[in-house]
Scaffold this motif. Structure first.
Motif, PDB file in Angstrom:
ATOM      1  N   ALA A  44       0.734  -1.198  -0.005  1.00  0.00           N
ATOM      2  CA  ALA A  44       0.060   0.023   0.019  1.00  0.00           C
ATOM      3  C   ALA A  44       0.956   1.240   0.122  1.00  0.00           C
ATOM      4  N   VAL A  45       1.828   1.297   0.720  1.00  0.00           N
ATOM      5  CA  VAL A  45       2.666   2.535   0.901  1.00  0.00           C
ATOM      6  C   VAL A  45       3.425   2.657  -0.500  1.00  0.00           C
ATOM      7  N   LYS A  46       3.828   1.598  -1.279  1.00  0.00           N
ATOM      8  CA  LYS A  46       4.371   1.686  -2.432  1.00  0.00           C
ATOM      9  C   LYS A  46       3.525   2.175  -3.740  1.00  0.00           C
ATOM     10  N   ILE A  47       2.298   1.758  -3.601  1.00  0.00           N
ATOM     11  CA  ILE A  47       1.099   2.374  -4.517  1.00  0.00           C
ATOM     12  C   ILE A  47       0.661   3.579  -4.063  1.00  0.00           C
ATOM     13  N   TYR A  48       0.411   3.949  -2.838  1.00  0.00           N
ATOM     14  CA  TYR A  48      -0.359   5.209  -2.651  1.00  0.00           C
ATOM     15  C   TYR A  48       0.710   6.423  -2.207  1.00  0.00           C
ATOM     16  N   ALA A  49       1.841   5.967  -1.536  1.00  0.00           N
ATOM     17  CA  ALA A  49       2.892   7.100  -1.179  1.00  0.00           C
ATOM     18  C   ALA A  49       2.348   7.881  -0.185  1.00  0.00           C
ATOM     19  N   PRO A  50       1.640   7.247   1.159  1.00  0.00           N
ATOM     20  CA  PRO A  50       1.071   8.222   2.047  1.00  0.00           C
ATOM     21  C   PRO A  50       2.158   8.791   2.957  1.00  0.00           C
ATOM     22  N   LYS A  51       1.582   9.997   3.509  1.00  0.00           N
ATOM     23  CA  LYS A  51       2.407  10.628   4.475  1.00  0.00           C
ATOM     24  C   LYS A  51       2.578   9.606   5.798  1.00  0.00           C
ATOM     25  N   ALA A  52       1.899   9.244   6.063  1.00  0.00           N
ATOM     26  CA  ALA A  52       1.954   8.024   7.453  1.00  0.00           C
ATOM     27  C   ALA A  52       1.131   7.007   7.051  1.00  0.00           C
ATOM     28  N   LEU A  69       9.515  -3.816   8.480  1.00  0.00           N
ATOM     29  CA  LEU A  69       9.368  -2.675   7.537  1.00  0.00           C
ATOM     30  C   LEU A  69      10.357  -1.791   6.824  1.00  0.00           C
ATOM     31  N   SER A  70      11.338  -2.391   6.891  1.00  0.00           N
ATOM     32  CA  SER A  70      12.611  -1.663   6.643  1.00  0.00           C
ATOM     33  C   SER A  70      12.427  -1.209   5.243  1.00  0.00           C
ATOM     34  N   VAL A  71      11.837  -1.734   4.226  1.00  0.00           N
ATOM     35  CA  VAL A  71      11.802  -1.208   2.898  1.00  0.00           C
ATOM     36  C   VAL A  71      10.997   0.113   2.693  1.00  0.00           C
ATOM     37  N   ILE A  72      10.152   0.329   3.705  1.00  0.00           N
ATOM     38  CA  ILE A  72       9.276   1.521   3.770  1.00  0.00           C
ATOM     39  C   ILE A  72       9.701   2.565   4.636  1.00  0.00           C
ATOM     40  N   LEU A  73      10.607   2.294   5.321  1.00  0.00           N
ATOM     41  CA  LEU A  73      11.117   3.340   6.527  1.00  0.00           C
ATOM     42  C   LEU A  73      11.288   4.742   6.117  1.00  0.00           C
ATOM     43  N   ASP A  74      12.115   4.866   4.681  1.00  0.00           N
ATOM     44  CA  ASP A  74      12.326   5.978   4.121  1.00  0.00           C
ATOM     45  C   ASP A  74      11.340   6.462   3.137  1.00  0.00           C
ATOM     46  N   LYS A  75      10.232   5.959   3.353  1.00  0.00           N
ATOM     47  CA  LYS A  75       9.030   6.236   2.262  1.00  0.00           C
ATOM     48  C   LYS A  75       7.769   6.937   3.016  1.00  0.00           C
ATOM     49  N   THR A  76       7.652   6.751   4.428  1.00  0.00           N
ATOM     50  CA  THR A  76       6.524   7.290   5.116  1.00  0.00           C
ATOM     51  C   THR A  76       6.938   7.212   6.464  1.00  0.00           C
ATOM     52  N   GLU A  77       6.048   7.750   7.460  1.00  0.00           N
ATOM     53  CA  GLU A  77       6.334   7.700   8.633  1.00  0.00           C
ATOM     54  C   GLU A  77       5.448   6.610   9.010  1.00  0.00           C
ATOM     55  N   ILE A  78       5.759   5.864  10.074  1.00  0.00           N
ATOM     56  CA  ILE A  78       5.233   4.655  10.867  1.00  0.00           C
ATOM     57  C   ILE A  78       4.863   4.877  12.271  1.00  0.00           C
ATOM     58  N   TRP A  79       3.575   4.599  12.244  1.00  0.00           N
ATOM     59  CA  TRP A  79       3.002   4.771  13.882  1.00  0.00           C
ATOM     60  C   TRP A  79       2.091   3.607  14.084  1.00  0.00           C
ATOM     61  N   PHE A  80       1.918   3.349  15.462  1.00  0.00           N
ATOM     62  CA  PHE A  80       1.128   1.867  15.914  1.00  0.00           C
ATOM     63  C   PHE A  80       0.640   2.170  17.101  1.00  0.00           C
ATOM     64  N   ILE A  81      -0.454   1.260  17.471  1.00  0.00           N
ATOM     65  CA  ILE A  81      -0.697   1.092  18.852  1.00  0.00           C
ATOM     66  C   ILE A  81      -0.807  -0.575  19.133  1.00  0.00           C
TER      67      ILE A  81
END
Length: 261
Positions: A44-52, A69-81
């Protein structure tokens, strides 16, 4: 328009073409309980390029979160609960709470993400701690620890599973804050097994939107007289803030019935 894609792993899943979405719809993506499958959120990150992206708990991590998630660490912010299963095993707990992304835990706080104030409440209600609408038995981790026998302690603290239990102290600490979005693992009253305590928190925060995981079901429904819209996110599925399913969740053989009323 839905598109079917095949990953390098051979897995096939259906997603919504980004050409059919307005750009503002995908600034923040919400990932349902991965349970060890991070392919959909990465895709999803690769397709939609979200901010987070915000992940809604139950990770079942085989390696630390930042490695998964190493392949997307430089592509978006990652948050979680966190979810309830993140306290099931020592290794799952450590790979989440001791990961290099541990400071991205939204539980018990409000953080501005892409211009939106997002409040987080991870974990689940438990009879041993607090099962609304009954009063809490232990209001805080400190209170539980003072009543916890040494043989029941984990790493000289409270039992591991209660690190992902909802305590009154964390819940009520959010009441004086304001947010636009509330993300939870537990569901509000929109779901048959949800809690009005979540509704009440959302009203106190004055949010317009709740997104939750835990029940592995994709649905949208309004609560609180139509003032708040709730979106359930599927197992390892991906949705946007408006509840649009971008990548459908995985079938859950144990939860075939519609649990929301």
């Amino acid at each position: 328009m839905s598109v079917e894609a095949e990953m390098d792993t051979g897995a096939t899943f259906r997603f919504t073409s980004p050409n059919t979405l307005k750009p503002f719809l995908v600034m923040i993506l919400f990932g349902g309980d991965p349970h060890g499958d991070f392919t959909p959120i990465i895709r999803a990150v690769k397709i939609y390029a979200p901010k987070a992206v915000i992940l809604l708990g139950d990770f079942s991590l085989e390696k630390p979160l930042e490695q998964e998630l190493s392949v997307i660490l430089d592509k978006t912010e990652i948050w979680f609960i966190p979810g309830n299963h993140d306290g099931d095993q020592d290794r799952w707990y450590d790979r989440l709470f001791k990961s290099r992304l541990s400071d991205r835990n939204l539980h018990g706080r409000v953080v501005e993400i892409d211009g939106k104030r997002v409040a987080g409440l991870g974990g689940v209600f438990r009879d041993k701690i607090w099962m609304p609408p009954t009063p809490p038995k232990f209001r805080s981790q400190k209170e539980l620890l003072s009543n916890c026998h040494k043989k029941d302690r984990w790493r000289n603290g409270i039992p591991r599973k209660h690190h992902v239990s909802i305590f009154w102290k964390d819940y009520v600490a959010l009441w004086g804050k304001r947010a636009d979005i509330l993300v939870t693992h537990e569901a509000p009253s929109s779901h048959r097994y949800g809690f009005r305590a979540i509704d009440e928190l959302a009203q106190a925060l004055r949010v317009k939107t709740i997104l939750h995981g835990h029940h592995h079901q994709e649905y949208s429904r309004k609560i609180c007289g139509g003032r708040i819209v709730v979106h359930g996110v599927g197992k390892a599925g991906v949705s946007d803030e408006q509840g649009k399913v971008l990548i459908a969740g995985k079938p859950d053989e144990q939860r075939q019935i519609r649990w929301y009323s």
